[in-house]
Design an enzyme around this catalytic site. Sequence first.
Site, PDB file in Angstrom:
ATOM      1  N   GLU A  42       0.827  -1.218   0.000  1.00  0.00           N
ATOM      2  CA  GLU A  42       0.000   0.000   0.000  1.00  0.00           C
ATOM      3  C   GLU A  42       0.866   1.275   0.000  1.00  0.00           C
ATOM      4  O   GLU A  42       0.472   2.280  -0.576  1.00  0.00           O
ATOM      5  CB  GLU A  42      -0.896  -0.064   1.244  1.00  0.00           C
ATOM      6  CG  GLU A  42      -2.252   0.576   1.154  1.00  0.00           C
ATOM      7  CD  GLU A  42      -2.988   0.419  -0.171  1.00  0.00           C
ATOM      8  OE1 GLU A  42      -3.236   1.470  -0.801  1.00  0.00           O
ATOM      9  OE2 GLU A  42      -3.312  -0.699  -0.587  1.00  0.00           O
ATOM     10  N   HIS A  52       3.761   1.735  -1.558  1.00  0.00           N
ATOM     11  CA  HIS A  52       4.143   2.012  -2.952  1.00  0.00           C
ATOM     12  C   HIS A  52       2.938   2.552  -3.722  1.00  0.00           C
ATOM     13  O   HIS A  52       3.061   3.458  -4.555  1.00  0.00           O
ATOM     14  CB  HIS A  52       4.610   0.729  -3.644  1.00  0.00           C
ATOM     15  CG  HIS A  52       5.839   0.112  -3.055  1.00  0.00           C
ATOM     16  ND1 HIS A  52       5.834  -1.118  -2.451  1.00  0.00           N
ATOM     17  CD2 HIS A  52       7.124   0.567  -2.971  1.00  0.00           C
ATOM     18  CE1 HIS A  52       7.062  -1.418  -2.040  1.00  0.00           C
ATOM     19  NE2 HIS A  52       7.858  -0.405  -2.322  1.00  0.00           N
ATOM     20  N   SER A  76       8.299  -4.013   2.531  1.00  0.00           N
ATOM     21  CA  SER A  76       8.305  -5.310   1.834  1.00  0.00           C
ATOM     22  C   SER A  76       8.879  -6.388   2.734  1.00  0.00           C
ATOM     23  O   SER A  76       8.591  -7.570   2.572  1.00  0.00           O
ATOM     24  CB  SER A  76       9.154  -5.215   0.562  1.00  0.00           C
ATOM     25  OG  SER A  76       8.664  -4.178  -0.240  1.00  0.00           O
ATOM     26  N   ARG A  77       9.703  -5.988   3.695  1.00  0.00           N
ATOM     27  CA  ARG A  77      10.349  -6.982   4.571  1.00  0.00           C
ATOM     28  C   ARG A  77       9.414  -7.479   5.682  1.00  0.00           C
ATOM     29  O   ARG A  77       9.760  -8.449   6.361  1.00  0.00           O
ATOM     30  CB  ARG A  77      11.621  -6.390   5.191  1.00  0.00           C
ATOM     31  CG  ARG A  77      12.767  -6.225   4.189  1.00  0.00           C
ATOM     32  CD  ARG A  77      14.033  -5.757   4.879  1.00  0.00           C
ATOM     33  NE  ARG A  77      15.206  -5.836   4.029  1.00  0.00           N
ATOM     34  CZ  ARG A  77      15.738  -4.805   3.364  1.00  0.00           C
ATOM     35  NH1 ARG A  77      15.195  -3.608   3.453  1.00  0.00           N
ATOM     36  NH2 ARG A  77      16.823  -4.957   2.623  1.00  0.00           N
TER      37      ARG A  77
END
Length: 291
Positions: A35, A37, A186-187
Amino acid sequence: MKTFISPIELTKTLLSIKSEKKTIGFVPTMGSLHEGHLELVKKAKQQNDVVIISVFVNPLQFGAGEDYNEYPRSIERDRSLAEQAGVDLFFEPTEDLMYPEKLNTSIVVESGTNVLCGKSRPGHFDGVATVVMKLFQIVQPDRSYFGLKDAQQVAVIKNMVKDFHMPVSIVACDIVREADGLALSSRNIRLSENERYQAPALYKALQYGAELLSKSCRSPEDISRMVYSHVSERIEAKIDYIDILSFPALSRSINEEDDIILAGAVHFKKARLIDNILVPAEIRQKRKLGI
Ligand code: PAF
């Protein structure tokens, strides 16, 4: 949405779009889109005629022993999320096309890297700046969008654009968070269930520190120590740093008129998380005056 792998093909298409006097908004990413990005894409769509996103996990910005191989990758899902979000051009170059030979020239970031992530990840921002320079040459955007979760990255890129007179505006966008305050990353998918439960404590500790900072009732060193204890009591992870600096200069000497960044990084087993809060000078001054 049109997809490109070749930098040359993309540049050709973009030059023809530019010849029609259309503006180009660019969102560089390493994929595994979330979300956060998509908010950058939304902003880019509001401000430009054409929006392009790149997905490239850049080996140059990972040090030895870092998570380059394990970095989450989900290109098909990324394509479909980008398309749904209204992206016009999707750029997914291969490593061979981005780095066909050992680079003859690269960017070395000269300032702002002896603190925060730059201190614990030597060479990281050289790798970021070099790939962003390459991407900017390929895309030649009017505006490019970056999330403030990576606030040091925003400062480094803004400095590079200024240093090299690059005709692109860097648009810094607010951090997007889960309902419990965890900054989207993302991690995050690499957190165990228990780590995911603990992770929002980093943001809560930063909020506590930001409150103290805006009251100007303690020194930054004291506040850093208090935030550090707050995190270490609530999270079973290695704390990389908790620090308070001026922003965007990232200096330890902070004047009354400086905006301040309170930033932290922690290493869980398989994921390193970072977060920060910006405390504008105006808020500190208002609090001091009791407004
Ligand atoms: O923020 C990221 O995802 C990366 O550092 C970037 C800017 C795409 C460069 O690889």
